[in-house]
Design an enzyme around this catalytic site. Sequence first.
Site, PDB file in Angstrom:
ATOM      1  CG  ASN A  86      -0.436  -0.139   2.536  1.00 31.55           C
ATOM      2  OD1 ASN A  86       0.558  -0.824   2.760  1.00 31.55           O
ATOM      3  ND2 ASN A  86      -1.081   0.499   3.498  1.00 31.55           N
ATOM      4  CD  GLU A  88      -1.178   5.329   4.601  1.00 31.65           C
ATOM      5  OE1 GLU A  88      -1.867   4.479   5.186  1.00 31.65           O
ATOM      6  OE2 GLU A  88      -0.521   6.210   5.209  1.00 31.65           O
ATOM      7  CD  GLU A  99      -5.176  -5.935  -0.116  1.00 33.86           C
ATOM      8  OE1 GLU A  99      -4.536  -4.843  -0.095  1.00 33.86           O
ATOM      9  OE2 GLU A  99      -6.021  -6.217   0.746  1.00 33.86           O
TER      10      GLU A  99
END
Length: 183
Positions: A86, A88, A99
Amino acid sequence: MAAIEIVLPAVEAEDRVVETAAGRFRVAGVRIPEKRVTADPELLRDLVKVARAAAAKAHVPYSHFHVGAAVIMADDPEGRIITGANIENASYGATVCGERNALHAAAAKGFRKIRFLALSTADSLGGPLQERSPCGICRQVMREFIDRDESGGAALILIDTGDANFTADIVDIDRLLPYGFRL
């Protein structure tokens, strides 16, 4: 190690009708057939380890919640492991989950069918499944890359447990998103 057969049991819950003065309402049940998948358990274990390592590469200055994913696509003849973490952004809408990063990288290589997808939420390992499960957007994106004809075996989704006694919780997309949108 030799391949093993993994059986995802059938799930059946009947519809229920609720009678009220305002009318009848149906509480939807669900019917998911039993699915059998042959897989090498060492490959699955290694895929979970790769997902956990990918989580360490996450860029999470706001949530501090590291997620990593590793996917093997059924239509990749080389069976490569493609990873994602991930990432951000201060503009929260620009944030992308691990994912989806892995699946988008696989799709950019031309692959369209998940065989195995492992994910690790490094900061909630050992917690209940709902604290380690993919978000709704990721579930829907996964569904896009699951073959509708699973006669060759269901796509397995492995969710890292962080538990020394269990490598991963195993589900399929029907158990994660039984009423996912499809065209």
